[in-house]
Design a protein around this motif. Sequence first.
Motif, short mmCIF file in Angstrom:
data_model
loop_
_atom_site.label_atom_id
_atom_site.label_comp_id
_atom_site.label_asym_id
_atom_site.label_seq_id
_atom_site.Cartn_x
_atom_site.Cartn_y
_atom_site.Cartn_z
N CYS A 144 0.80 -1.23 0.00
CA CYS A 144 0.00 0.00 0.00
C CYS A 144 0.83 1.28 0.00
O CYS A 144 0.29 2.38 -0.11
CB CYS A 144 -0.94 0.00 1.21
N SER A 145 2.14 1.18 0.19
CA SER A 145 3.02 2.34 0.22
C SER A 145 2.53 3.34 1.27
O SER A 145 2.29 2.98 2.41
CB SER A 145 3.14 2.97 -1.16
N SER A 146 2.30 4.59 0.88
CA SER A 146 1.95 5.64 1.84
C SER A 146 0.44 5.82 2.00
O SER A 146 -0.01 6.83 2.55
CB SER A 146 2.61 6.96 1.47
N GLY A 147 -0.35 4.86 1.53
CA GLY A 147 -1.77 4.84 1.88
C GLY A 147 -2.74 5.41 0.88
O GLY A 147 -3.95 5.36 1.10
N GLU A 148 -2.25 5.93 -0.24
CA GLU A 148 -3.18 6.53 -1.20
C GLU A 148 -4.20 5.52 -1.72
O GLU A 148 -5.38 5.87 -1.91
CB GLU A 148 -2.40 7.15 -2.37
N GLU A 149 -3.78 4.28 -1.94
CA GLU A 149 -4.70 3.28 -2.48
C GLU A 149 -5.83 2.93 -1.51
O GLU A 149 -7.01 3.03 -1.89
CB GLU A 149 -3.94 2.03 -2.89
N PRO A 150 -5.55 2.50 -0.29
CA PRO A 150 -6.67 2.16 0.60
C PRO A 150 -7.57 3.35 0.91
O PRO A 150 -8.80 3.18 1.02
CB PRO A 150 -5.97 1.63 1.86
N TYR A 151 -7.00 4.52 1.05
CA TYR A 151 -7.84 5.70 1.30
C TYR A 151 -8.71 6.03 0.08
O TYR A 151 -9.87 6.42 0.22
CB TYR A 151 -6.98 6.90 1.68
N SER A 152 -8.16 5.86 -1.12
CA SER A 152 -8.96 6.08 -2.33
C SER A 152 -10.13 5.12 -2.39
O SER A 152 -11.24 5.48 -2.81
CB SER A 152 -8.09 5.91 -3.58
N LEU A 153 -9.89 3.89 -1.96
CA LEU A 153 -10.96 2.90 -1.93
C LEU A 153 -12.07 3.32 -0.98
O LEU A 153 -13.26 3.27 -1.33
CB LEU A 153 -10.39 1.55 -1.52
N VAL A 154 -11.70 3.77 0.21
CA VAL A 154 -12.70 4.23 1.18
C VAL A 154 -13.50 5.40 0.62
O VAL A 154 -14.74 5.43 0.71
CB VAL A 154 -12.02 4.61 2.51
N ASP A 206 2.56 -3.02 3.96
CA ASP A 206 3.72 -2.66 3.14
C ASP A 206 4.98 -3.10 3.87
O ASP A 206 4.98 -3.28 5.10
CB ASP A 206 3.75 -1.15 2.88
N LEU A 207 6.05 -3.22 3.11
CA LEU A 207 7.34 -3.61 3.66
C LEU A 207 8.07 -2.44 4.31
O LEU A 207 8.88 -2.63 5.21
CB LEU A 207 8.20 -4.18 2.51
N ASN A 208 7.75 -1.22 3.87
CA ASN A 208 8.50 -0.03 4.23
C ASN A 208 7.87 0.69 5.43
O ASN A 208 6.81 1.29 5.31
CB ASN A 208 8.54 0.91 3.02
N PRO A 209 8.49 0.64 6.62
CA PRO A 209 7.89 1.25 7.81
C PRO A 209 7.77 2.77 7.72
O PRO A 209 6.85 3.35 8.30
CB PRO A 209 8.82 0.83 8.95
N ALA A 212 2.84 -3.65 9.00
CA ALA A 212 4.05 -4.00 8.26
C ALA A 212 4.00 -5.47 7.88
O ALA A 212 3.56 -6.31 8.66
CB ALA A 212 5.28 -3.72 9.12
N CYS A 213 4.45 -5.77 6.67
CA CYS A 213 4.37 -7.15 6.20
C CYS A 213 5.34 -7.37 5.04
O CYS A 213 5.33 -6.60 4.08
CB CYS A 213 2.94 -7.46 5.75
N ASN A 214 6.13 -8.41 5.13
CA ASN A 214 6.94 -8.88 4.02
C ASN A 214 6.18 -10.04 3.38
O ASN A 214 6.16 -11.15 3.90
CB ASN A 214 8.32 -9.34 4.51
N PRO A 216 2.09 -14.65 5.76
CA PRO A 216 1.80 -13.48 6.59
C PRO A 216 0.34 -13.05 6.60
O PRO A 216 -0.01 -12.12 7.32
CB PRO A 216 2.67 -12.39 5.93
N LEU A 217 -0.51 -13.70 5.83
CA LEU A 217 -1.90 -13.28 5.71
C LEU A 217 -2.83 -14.35 6.28
O LEU A 217 -2.49 -15.53 6.34
CB LEU A 217 -2.26 -13.02 4.24
N GLY A 218 -4.02 -13.93 6.66
CA GLY A 218 -5.01 -14.88 7.15
C GLY A 218 -5.52 -15.76 6.02
O GLY A 218 -5.27 -15.52 4.84
N SER A 219 -6.25 -16.80 6.37
CA SER A 219 -6.80 -17.73 5.38
C SER A 219 -8.28 -17.49 5.18
O SER A 219 -9.04 -17.42 6.15
CB SER A 219 -6.55 -19.17 5.83
N GLY A 220 -8.70 -17.36 3.91
CA GLY A 220 -10.10 -17.19 3.59
C GLY A 220 -10.72 -15.96 4.20
O GLY A 220 -11.91 -15.96 4.55
N ARG A 221 -9.97 -14.88 4.29
CA ARG A 221 -10.45 -13.69 4.99
C ARG A 221 -11.02 -12.62 4.05
O ARG A 221 -12.04 -12.01 4.37
CB ARG A 221 -9.30 -13.07 5.79
N TYR A 222 -10.41 -12.40 2.90
CA TYR A 222 -10.70 -11.19 2.11
C TYR A 222 -11.65 -11.46 0.94
O TYR A 222 -11.58 -12.49 0.28
CB TYR A 222 -9.40 -10.59 1.59
N ASP A 223 -12.50 -10.48 0.69
CA ASP A 223 -13.36 -10.50 -0.49
C ASP A 223 -12.62 -10.00 -1.72
O ASP A 223 -12.88 -10.45 -2.83
CB ASP A 223 -14.60 -9.62 -0.25
#
Length: 278
Positions: free
Chosen positions: A113-123, A145-148, A197-199, A206-213
Amino acid sequence: MTLALEAEWKLLTDLIEERFGLSFTGVRRDILASRLASRFQALQCGNPLEYYYHLKSHPERDRELGQLALTLTNNETYFFRESHHFECVARHVLPAIQDELRVRPLRILSAGCSSGEEPYSLVMSLQAAGLDALLPHGWEVDACDLNPARLAQARAATYEETSLRSCDADARRRYFTQEGSRFVLRERHRAGVRFFACNLAAPVMPLGSGRYDVILFRNMLIYFGEAAFLTLIERFARALVPGGLLMLGHSESIIDRTPSFQAVVLNGMVVYRRCVPD
């Protein structure tokens, strides 16, 4: 380039791909050399081999691996980039799972997601479509994102004007407050977004199972080596609900690369639906 130097770069690029999944072969190695010049200088490494050994065995190798992650990640993003993906969620995803959303929230992952423009645009897109009033349990937008440093910026929701290049004057007034030369996203448009944060290429899933639409992973796959590419696709498949959608950048494709997804056309673009087990 000498054979010895070629071997040094091969050791370093293999280490980077093993650790982060990112591939720097061919002409991309020149990009890597340019990006690493400042790290070589800071650590007084005279060649790739010295830097390789620093990453492998120096007492502060973990700190430098963190710095390396900052150096390697591509931060090019802006609000409402390839906005047809956000429209697709509102027009096609929600109607298909409307009954389920009466008892649970809509769940979306913005990966890389980098600096958040994508998730905020979605909202903002969901709000503009009036869906905040139609979803009794709202939405949960996870963003990783990988970059803290970029995640810290995302949480602060404060941006330079270049991030607003696709926002007209009305959108800037509606969604942001201006503080000098910077723009702060209004609090209500951050609703339901959680950053972490996630690599994605880490050895452990690193992700849950069967969680996301829906999972958005746009304009990122092209930077991954073949092994990491295939690993990521299968991880995304496991993280999606059966029938969930993976959305990639317009120049990326996984057609004929995996049996876990079927390509479908929605809203005039190709997206990838997780196959439903028999």
